[in-house]
Scaffold this motif. Structure first.
Motif, mmCIF file in Angstrom:
data_model
loop_
_atom_site.group_PDB
_atom_site.id
_atom_site.type_symbol
_atom_site.label_atom_id
_atom_site.label_comp_id
_atom_site.label_asym_id
_atom_site.label_seq_id
_atom_site.Cartn_x
_atom_site.Cartn_y
_atom_site.Cartn_z
ATOM 1 N N CYS A 313 1.470 3.041 0.214
ATOM 2 C CA CYS A 313 2.977 3.482 -0.226
ATOM 3 C C CYS A 313 2.453 2.231 -1.619
ATOM 4 C CB CYS A 313 4.111 2.693 0.125
ATOM 5 S SG CYS A 313 3.574 0.983 0.575
ATOM 6 N N ARG A 314 1.501 1.191 -1.993
ATOM 7 C CA ARG A 314 1.893 0.658 -2.914
ATOM 8 C C ARG A 314 0.262 1.244 -3.532
ATOM 9 N NH1 ARG A 314 -0.644 -2.604 0.992
ATOM 10 N NH2 ARG A 314 -3.085 -3.344 0.983
ATOM 11 N N ARG A 316 -0.263 4.365 -3.669
ATOM 12 C CA ARG A 316 0.815 5.588 -3.951
ATOM 13 C C ARG A 316 1.063 5.135 -5.787
ATOM 14 N NH1 ARG A 316 2.070 9.045 1.253
ATOM 15 N NH2 ARG A 316 0.886 8.005 2.556
ATOM 16 N N SER A 317 1.975 4.173 -5.546
ATOM 17 C CA SER A 317 3.005 3.568 -6.218
ATOM 18 C C SER A 317 2.270 3.325 -7.452
ATOM 19 C CB SER A 317 4.056 3.054 -6.376
ATOM 20 O OG SER A 317 4.319 3.056 -4.706
ATOM 21 N N MET A 321 2.218 5.823 -11.056
ATOM 22 C CA MET A 321 3.105 4.606 -12.253
ATOM 23 C C MET A 321 1.999 4.865 -13.375
ATOM 24 S SD MET A 321 3.374 1.297 -13.412
ATOM 25 C CE MET A 321 3.760 0.262 -14.757
ATOM 26 N N MET A 333 7.162 0.545 -10.715
ATOM 27 C CA MET A 333 6.441 0.546 -9.291
ATOM 28 C C MET A 333 7.346 -0.633 -9.271
ATOM 29 S SD MET A 333 2.731 -0.462 -7.702
ATOM 30 C CE MET A 333 2.758 -1.616 -6.448
ATOM 31 N N ALA A 340 7.317 0.399 -0.337
ATOM 32 C CA ALA A 340 6.498 0.406 -2.333
ATOM 33 C C ALA A 340 6.405 1.720 -2.481
ATOM 34 C CB ALA A 340 4.923 0.019 -3.149
ATOM 35 N N TRP A 341 7.351 1.686 -3.850
ATOM 36 C CA TRP A 341 8.124 3.119 -4.648
ATOM 37 C C TRP A 341 7.814 3.341 -5.963
ATOM 38 C CZ3 TRP A 341 10.717 -0.362 -1.975
ATOM 39 C CH2 TRP A 341 11.944 -0.945 -2.861
ATOM 40 N N VAL A 342 8.074 4.119 -6.294
ATOM 41 C CA VAL A 342 8.123 4.878 -7.927
ATOM 42 C C VAL A 342 10.163 4.987 -8.217
ATOM 43 C CG1 VAL A 342 6.028 4.676 -8.353
ATOM 44 C CG2 VAL A 342 7.506 7.045 -7.993
ATOM 45 N N ARG A 352 15.124 6.927 -8.300
ATOM 46 C CA ARG A 352 14.038 6.173 -7.189
ATOM 47 C C ARG A 352 13.865 7.662 -6.424
ATOM 48 N NH1 ARG A 352 16.925 3.880 -2.454
ATOM 49 N NH2 ARG A 352 16.935 5.648 -1.446
ATOM 50 N N ASP A 354 10.874 8.398 -3.549
ATOM 51 C CA ASP A 354 10.423 7.217 -2.257
ATOM 52 C C ASP A 354 8.453 8.541 -2.861
ATOM 53 O OD1 ASP A 354 8.547 5.919 -0.408
ATOM 54 O OD2 ASP A 354 9.836 7.308 0.645
ATOM 55 N N LEU A 355 7.042 7.921 -2.414
ATOM 56 C CA LEU A 355 6.237 8.274 -2.270
ATOM 57 C C LEU A 355 5.505 8.582 -0.245
ATOM 58 C CD1 LEU A 355 4.567 7.673 -5.682
ATOM 59 C CD2 LEU A 355 5.896 10.160 -5.349
#
Length: 566
Positions: A313-314, A316-317, A321, A333, A340-342, A352, A354-355
């Motif tokens: 997740c981190r 990707r975010s 970004m 981010m 973690a997401w964007v 929000r 989510d990736l």
């Protein structure tokens, strides 16, 4: 038999009353038996009952009425707390990317909000990047966060309670979680037991929240009432022109050149609309995979992650970004200790997204809390994605499984004679709040009755046709028994199909329908690779006796659309 018993009892009482009593004899009075009346949050809300800090005794949510946490509750040693020192695995004012793309298994987490948003507690957000690929906060200077305001209409905002333990220190900025971007604090109270403690709230340009104590250091319980636009949690992005978006933070020249290379690989450009660019970006970064082998060190860390499509997740975010900012799309981010997401600005508010790339399991199971149901995700998910909501779902199952084995039922001690009788599709009496969750691994013995109706798409939960065109899901549901008891599980099974094809790995909510215009979600089951689901759903002790329809609904996934069985 009941009439005969009552008649005998009445006769016995009459004979006793006619019997002469001596003048000097004291006749003891029979004890007065009072039936305990449980607290009624709806009555408290109707009477405008306030707690310390002027907090309301309850709030209305889409899942029903939610009682407030007790602001005077004694702080226990087992409770996690927020203090001046950053939490483990949570960055403070900056984030440095790494190359460890392995999927983590045991992740710490505590959930301060009700309804629960796990694992999307908003703790650290970043809205700028420097020349070394370090994510920062564009304007870290904190400004006061007001504690005031009236809630807007239910259709415009969602309401939450926050309950957390904080180590206050004068002049020390303590980072605390928020429920989402653009949230407002309507009321707040910090204290030790019944003693109030003075404090102030602040936030920065990335909407990180902080608290500062007014006087001596103290460990306090902070309880807040929060309002936030529903659109901050997802839903249709819309189709705004680039000029309507907030100004994106500019990138350093070297990083802008690297981001342009990634944009060409993805097939996005500033000549495209923000909606089209965003759709392609989400699709690309959701296709990342975790890997025990880190990406090769060919270029810089951003290019190696983004072009190899490796990362959790981190990663990707972080890469999303930078790429979004290069296209003029304002992006942040956001992360906590578990996920973690964007966030992306859609011209009206921060939203929000989510990736995926979530870990295996939260190390600390979540409390049995009412679950928040966000708006539908308008972007498609690749098959087998590890989504953030899946991480929260697994943690709640773990919690309910543990509480069931310890107490015999997930609600902890409802009397066995409190019973509800199913109706057409299985029914139980519904109160306005349901805290019951799923008990996993429920038996799938032969069902006494089964019901199968074609599901119809639900407008409020279907993904927009402009982004995802999926067939509607048809659901079936079957009950093991025609009777259900509060505090005890009911065994449910069924199937999910879309145009005759099985819908595997599909989340199916089991609901009570029709009470006060709201569905009460009892829990959630997930279909297997054959499109079948089976499990035990606990009837909360708060549910009143009566007849309600038991149904099922789904928001769909990457292969099957939304559907509902009434």
């Amino acid at each position: 038999m009941r009439r005969e018993f009552l008649l005998t009892l009445l006769i016995a009482l009459a004979l006793a009353a006619a019997r002469p009593v001596a003048a000097d004899r004291v006749v003891p009075l029979a004890p007065v038996v009072h039936e305990p009346i449980p607290p009624d949050p709806r009555e408290d809300l109707a009477l405008s009952v306030l707690l310390d800090g002027n907090l309301p005794a309850a709030i209305e949510t889409p899942r029903g009425l939610l009682p407030a946490p007790n602001p005077d509750r004694v702080i226990s040693e087992s409770e996690s707390f927020y203090g001046p020192s950053p939490r483990e695995n949570v960055p403070g004012v900056t984030f440095r990317p790494d190359r460890d793309t392995r999927r983590p298994n045991d992740l710490p987490y505590d959930d301060p909000f009700s309804p629960s948003t796990a694992p999307f507690k908003r703790l650290s957000a970043f809205d700028a990047v420097d020349a070394s690929y370090t994510l920062t906060v564009k304007n870290p200077r904190p400004v006061p966060l007001a504690i005031s305001g009236a809630p807007l209409a239910a259709s415009e905002e969602e309401h939450f309670f926050g309950d957390m333990v904080v180590d206050l220190e004068p002049k020390a900025m303590v980072r605390i979680p928020s429920v989402g971007p653009g949230a407002r604090v309507l009321r707040a109270r910090a204290g030790v037991g019944a003693v109030d403690v003075g404090f102030r709230l602040y936030h920065d340009s990335a909407d990180n929240w902080f608290i500062v104590g007014d006087k001596a250091a103290a460990r306090v319980r902070l309880v807040v009432e929060i309002a936030i636009p529903r659109g901050a949690f997802g839903g249709d992005f819309g189709n705004p022109p680039l000029s309507d978006l907030a100004r994106a933070t500019p990138l350093p020249d070297r990083i802008a050149k690297a981001a342009a290379e990634v944009a060409r690989t993805i097939g996005v450009t500033r000549r495209m609309s923000p909606r089209d660019n965003l759709t392609k970006l989400v699709e690309y970064f959701r296709e990342f995979t975790d890997s025990n082998e880190p990406p090769e060190k060919k270029r810089d860390i951003y290019l190696d992650l983004a072009l190899s499509k490796k990362g959790v997740c981190r990663h990707r975010s972080f890469a999303f970004m930078i790429t979004a900012l290069s296209l003029g799309i304002p992006a942040r981010m956001v992360m906590n200790e578990a996920h973690a997401w964007v966030e992306v600005h859609n011209g009206r508010l921060w939203q929000r997204i989510d990736l995926g790339g979530a870990g295996g399991m939260l190390a600390d199971p979540l409390a049995a809390n009412t679950v928040y149901e966000p708006p539908p995700d308008p972007f498609a998910w690749p098959h087998g994605s590890a989504r953030g909501e899946d991480l929260g779902r697994r943690a709640r199952r773990q919690t309910n499984a543990g509480s069931t084995s310890a107490s015999g039922n997930a609600s902890g001690g409802a009397s066995g004679n409190e019973m509800a009788r199913p109706g057409n599709a299985g029914s139980v009496n519904g109160a306005s709040s349901a805290n019951g969750e799923v008990l996993p691994n429920g038996s799938s013995s032969a069902m006494a009755s089964a019901f199968a109706l074609p599901a119809s798409p639900q407008p409020s939960t279907a993904a927009p046709a402009a982004t995802v065109d999926l067939p509607s899901t048809t659901l079936t549901i079957a009950l093991e028994s025609t009777e259900a008891r509060r505090g005890a599980p009911i065994h449910v099974s069924g199937q999910a199909r879309a145009r005759g094809e099985v819908c595997g790995q599909l989340a199916v909510q089991i609901v009570l329908g029709g009470h006060a215009g709201h569905d009460i979600v009892l829990g959630e089951l997930v279909t297997n690779e054959h499109g079948d689901y089976s499990g035990a759903i606990v009837i909360p002790t708060s549910v009143q006796l009566g007849d309600y329809d038991l149904g099922a609904k789904t928001m769909g996934n990457a292969r099957c659309g939304s559907g509902q069985l009434r």
